[in-house]
Design a protein around this motif. Structure first.
Motif, short mmCIF file in Angstrom:
data_model
loop_
_atom_site.label_atom_id
_atom_site.label_comp_id
_atom_site.label_asym_id
_atom_site.label_seq_id
_atom_site.Cartn_x
_atom_site.Cartn_y
_atom_site.Cartn_z
N ARG A 32 0.83 -1.21 0.00
CA ARG A 32 0.00 0.00 0.00
C ARG A 32 0.86 1.25 0.00
O ARG A 32 0.51 2.25 -0.64
CB ARG A 32 -0.94 -0.02 1.21
CG ARG A 32 -1.82 1.19 1.31
CD ARG A 32 -2.87 1.23 0.21
NE ARG A 32 -3.61 2.47 0.29
CZ ARG A 32 -3.77 3.35 -0.70
NH1 ARG A 32 -3.28 3.09 -1.89
NH2 ARG A 32 -4.44 4.46 -0.53
N LEU A 33 2.00 1.23 0.69
CA LEU A 33 2.89 2.39 0.70
C LEU A 33 3.40 2.70 -0.70
O LEU A 33 3.47 3.86 -1.10
CB LEU A 33 4.07 2.16 1.65
CG LEU A 33 3.74 2.19 3.14
CD1 LEU A 33 4.95 1.77 3.96
CD2 LEU A 33 3.24 3.56 3.56
N VAL A 34 3.72 1.65 -1.47
CA VAL A 34 4.17 1.87 -2.85
C VAL A 34 3.03 2.46 -3.68
O VAL A 34 3.25 3.38 -4.46
CB VAL A 34 4.71 0.55 -3.47
CG1 VAL A 34 4.98 0.72 -4.95
CG2 VAL A 34 5.97 0.11 -2.75
N GLN B 80 -4.78 -9.30 -6.78
CA GLN B 80 -4.60 -10.75 -6.88
C GLN B 80 -4.27 -11.33 -5.50
O GLN B 80 -4.80 -12.37 -5.11
CB GLN B 80 -3.50 -11.07 -7.87
CG GLN B 80 -3.26 -12.55 -8.07
CD GLN B 80 -2.13 -12.82 -9.05
OE1 GLN B 80 -1.37 -11.94 -9.41
NE2 GLN B 80 -2.03 -14.07 -9.48
N ALA B 81 -3.39 -10.65 -4.76
CA ALA B 81 -3.00 -11.13 -3.43
C ALA B 81 -4.20 -11.11 -2.48
O ALA B 81 -4.37 -12.01 -1.67
CB ALA B 81 -1.87 -10.28 -2.88
N ALA B 82 -5.04 -10.09 -2.60
CA ALA B 82 -6.22 -9.99 -1.74
C ALA B 82 -7.23 -11.09 -2.06
O ALA B 82 -7.93 -11.58 -1.16
CB ALA B 82 -6.87 -8.62 -1.91
N ALA B 83 -7.31 -11.48 -3.33
CA ALA B 83 -8.25 -12.52 -3.74
C ALA B 83 -7.83 -13.91 -3.26
O ALA B 83 -8.66 -14.78 -3.07
CB ALA B 83 -8.40 -12.52 -5.26
N GLU B 84 -6.54 -14.07 -3.03
CA GLU B 84 -6.02 -15.39 -2.60
C GLU B 84 -6.17 -15.57 -1.15
O GLU B 84 -6.53 -15.63 -0.26
CB GLU B 84 -4.55 -15.55 -2.96
CG GLU B 84 -4.34 -15.59 -4.44
CD GLU B 84 -2.85 -15.59 -4.83
OE1 GLU B 84 -2.00 -15.53 -3.95
OE2 GLU B 84 -2.57 -15.63 -6.03
N GLY C 297 -0.24 -2.14 -12.92
CA GLY C 297 0.34 -3.46 -12.69
C GLY C 297 0.50 -3.74 -11.21
O GLY C 297 0.19 -4.83 -10.72
N TRP C 298 0.98 -2.74 -10.47
CA TRP C 298 1.16 -2.89 -9.02
C TRP C 298 -0.19 -3.09 -8.34
O TRP C 298 -0.32 -3.93 -7.44
CB TRP C 298 1.87 -1.66 -8.49
CG TRP C 298 2.34 -1.81 -7.08
CD1 TRP C 298 1.81 -1.22 -5.98
CD2 TRP C 298 3.42 -2.61 -6.60
NE1 TRP C 298 2.49 -1.59 -4.84
CE2 TRP C 298 3.49 -2.45 -5.20
CE3 TRP C 298 4.35 -3.45 -7.23
CZ2 TRP C 298 4.44 -3.10 -4.42
CZ3 TRP C 298 5.29 -4.09 -6.44
CH2 TRP C 298 5.33 -3.91 -5.05
N ASP C 299 -1.20 -2.34 -8.76
CA ASP C 299 -2.54 -2.48 -8.18
C ASP C 299 -3.09 -3.89 -8.45
O ASP C 299 -3.73 -4.48 -7.58
CB ASP C 299 -3.50 -1.44 -8.76
CG ASP C 299 -3.18 -0.02 -8.32
OD1 ASP C 299 -2.38 0.16 -7.37
OD2 ASP C 299 -3.71 0.92 -8.95
N ALA C 300 -2.84 -4.42 -9.64
CA ALA C 300 -3.32 -5.75 -9.99
C ALA C 300 -2.68 -6.82 -9.10
O ALA C 300 -3.33 -7.79 -8.72
CB ALA C 300 -3.06 -6.04 -11.45
N ILE C 301 -1.41 -6.62 -8.78
CA ILE C 301 -0.73 -7.55 -7.88
C ILE C 301 -1.44 -7.55 -6.52
O ILE C 301 -1.70 -8.60 -5.93
CB ILE C 301 0.76 -7.20 -7.71
CG1 ILE C 301 1.51 -7.44 -9.01
CG2 ILE C 301 1.39 -7.98 -6.56
CD1 ILE C 301 2.91 -6.85 -9.02
N GLY C 302 -1.78 -6.37 -6.04
CA GLY C 302 -2.48 -6.26 -4.75
C GLY C 302 -3.86 -6.88 -4.81
O GLY C 302 -4.28 -7.56 -3.87
#
Length: 131
Positions: free
Chosen positions: A26-28, A127-131, A120-125
């Motif tokens: 989130r800081l990034v 994806q991580a939240a969905a897992e 791209g960074w938001d998508a990583i977050g």
């Protein structure tokens, strides 16, 4: 009491609270958004012919991009992050050109690049939240 001063103080306190509770991811995201905000403000300063403010805001955007670059773990992930490191270097060089030439088109170019990285960074977050 000056309402603008009160608003700025609230924003400062709110920002500190958000950063103290935020995950590294989130800081990034917040840094990237801050960079985009400074770029938009710099374009406004160019439109107003406010040279001093333009320089300050572009300088802040360059500092933010530098911070993002410093956060890259090139020692352990050099192969996968070299392109991103090079992109951040390119953005910084272009912003120096934008500052020297007061060129909002260059600011737009850098903003588009930063938006792409942020998406791209938001998508990583996400994806991580969905897992």
């Amino acid at each position: 009491m000056n309402p603008m001063l009160a608003l700025r103080q609230y924003q400062k306190v709110n920002g500190v609270a958000q950063t103290s509770e935020a995950s590294p991811h989130r800081l990034v995201q917040m840094l990237m958004q801050g960079g985009l905000d400074r770029l938009a403000q710099a374009k406004g300063a160019i439109a107003r012919r406010d040279v001093a403010q333009k320089g300050i805001l572009i300088g802040k955007a360059i500092d933010i991009i530098g911070g993002l670059r410093e956060g890259l773990d090139l020692e352990n992930h050099a192969d996968s992050l070299t392109d991103l490191d090079n992109l951040y270097q390119y953005m910084s060089r272009r912003l120096i050109e934008a500052n020297v030439n007061s060129d909002p088109a260059i600011i737009d170019e850098v903003a588009r690049l930063l938006i792409t990285v942020k998406e791209g960074w938001d998508a990583i977050g996400d994806q991580a939240a969905a897992e």
